[in-house]
Design a protein around this motif. Structure first.
Motif, PDB file in Angstrom:
ATOM      1  N   GLN A 122       0.779  -1.180  -0.459  1.00  0.00           N
ATOM      2  CA  GLN A 122      -0.189   0.186  -0.424  1.00  0.00           C
ATOM      3  C   GLN A 122       0.583   1.383  -0.122  1.00  0.00           C
ATOM      4  O   GLN A 122       0.559   2.313  -0.920  1.00  0.00           O
ATOM      5  CB  GLN A 122      -0.878   0.049   1.291  1.00  0.00           C
ATOM      6  N   ASN A 123       2.264   1.799   0.444  1.00  0.00           N
ATOM      7  CA  ASN A 123       2.762   2.371   0.846  1.00  0.00           C
ATOM      8  C   ASN A 123       3.249   2.573  -0.804  1.00  0.00           C
ATOM      9  O   ASN A 123       3.765   2.988  -1.090  1.00  0.00           O
ATOM     10  CB  ASN A 123       3.970   2.394   2.276  1.00  0.00           C
ATOM     11  N   ALA A 124       3.992   1.579  -0.891  1.00  0.00           N
ATOM     12  CA  ALA A 124       5.447   1.731  -2.281  1.00  0.00           C
ATOM     13  C   ALA A 124       4.086   2.131  -3.351  1.00  0.00           C
ATOM     14  O   ALA A 124       4.465   2.347  -4.422  1.00  0.00           O
ATOM     15  CB  ALA A 124       5.267   0.483  -2.445  1.00  0.00           C
ATOM     16  N   PHE A 125       2.661   1.853  -3.694  1.00  0.00           N
ATOM     17  CA  PHE A 125       1.664   1.998  -4.694  1.00  0.00           C
ATOM     18  C   PHE A 125       1.118   3.117  -4.320  1.00  0.00           C
ATOM     19  O   PHE A 125      -0.177   3.565  -5.074  1.00  0.00           O
ATOM     20  CB  PHE A 125       1.388   0.723  -5.399  1.00  0.00           C
ATOM     21  N   ALA A 126       1.401   3.794  -3.359  1.00  0.00           N
ATOM     22  CA  ALA A 126      -0.037   4.815  -3.047  1.00  0.00           C
ATOM     23  C   ALA A 126      -0.487   5.638  -3.474  1.00  0.00           C
ATOM     24  O   ALA A 126      -1.697   5.933  -4.248  1.00  0.00           O
ATOM     25  CB  ALA A 126       0.598   6.081  -1.522  1.00  0.00           C
ATOM     26  N   GLU A 127       0.600   6.452  -4.360  1.00  0.00           N
ATOM     27  CA  GLU A 127       0.574   6.948  -5.879  1.00  0.00           C
ATOM     28  C   GLU A 127      -0.256   6.486  -7.726  1.00  0.00           C
ATOM     29  O   GLU A 127      -0.151   7.169  -8.582  1.00  0.00           O
ATOM     30  CB  GLU A 127       1.148   8.044  -6.631  1.00  0.00           C
ATOM     31  N   PHE A 128      -0.039   5.082  -7.185  1.00  0.00           N
ATOM     32  CA  PHE A 128      -0.311   4.375  -8.527  1.00  0.00           C
ATOM     33  C   PHE A 128      -1.593   4.121  -8.631  1.00  0.00           C
ATOM     34  O   PHE A 128      -2.774   3.633  -7.954  1.00  0.00           O
ATOM     35  CB  PHE A 128       0.527   2.824  -8.689  1.00  0.00           C
TER      36      PHE A 128
END
Length: 150
Positions: A122-128
């Motif tokens: 969730q943190n790694a792909f938050a802006e995807f």
């Protein structure tokens, strides 16, 4: 037209395999920090997650799905057997193959580890967006297929 990457200026920045290795290392470090308190290392994590989608797998299949060497995977599975996290059985369709399955204890630990991995995800792909993620997965799958042919 063949692509070529031989310019020493900003080589790393323009070399996709540099980014793949950097991402893999950063992901492994972030995940390991989250799962280590539960007594889970990355090889165990990979084995447990291989068994998430498929209830029974051979050690060779686990090695392939987890991108680990067979002898490493064999040792991991032996440790997991000793810890009561997995059991084994003979494959019903082929008596020469031993299959591995998570025990209830192993499944509970896998769920805890998976919850921790979701935080990293969730943190790694938050802006995807979902579209971004699908495109990334498609590109990586295409690259993987090409590399396996080499």
């Amino acid at each position: 037209m063949a692509l070529k990457q031989d310019n020493p200026k900003k080589f790393k920045e323009n070399w996709p395999f540099f980014w793949v290795s950097q991402i893999n290392a950063a992901y492994a470090n972030a995940l390991e920090r989250r799962i280590k308190p539960y007594g889970i290392d990355l090889p165990r994590w990979r084995a447990m997650m291989s068994l998430y989608e498929d209830q029974y797998l051979s050690v060779s299949e686990i090695a392939e799905f987890s991108a680990q060497k067979l002898n490493t995977t064999t040792k991991v599975i032996q440790r997991m057997l000793n810890d009561g996290l997995v059991t084994t059985r003979v494959r019903p369709s082929d008596g020469r193959v031993t299959e591995v399955c998570l025990t209830n204890k192993g499944e509970k630990l896998r769920k805890v580890a998976f919850d921790e991995s979701q935080i990293v995800f969730q943190n790694a792909f938050a802006e995807f967006t979902q579209k971004d993620l699908a495109a990334l997965n498609g590109t990586l799958a295409k690259l993987h297929a090409r590399l396996k042919k080499l």
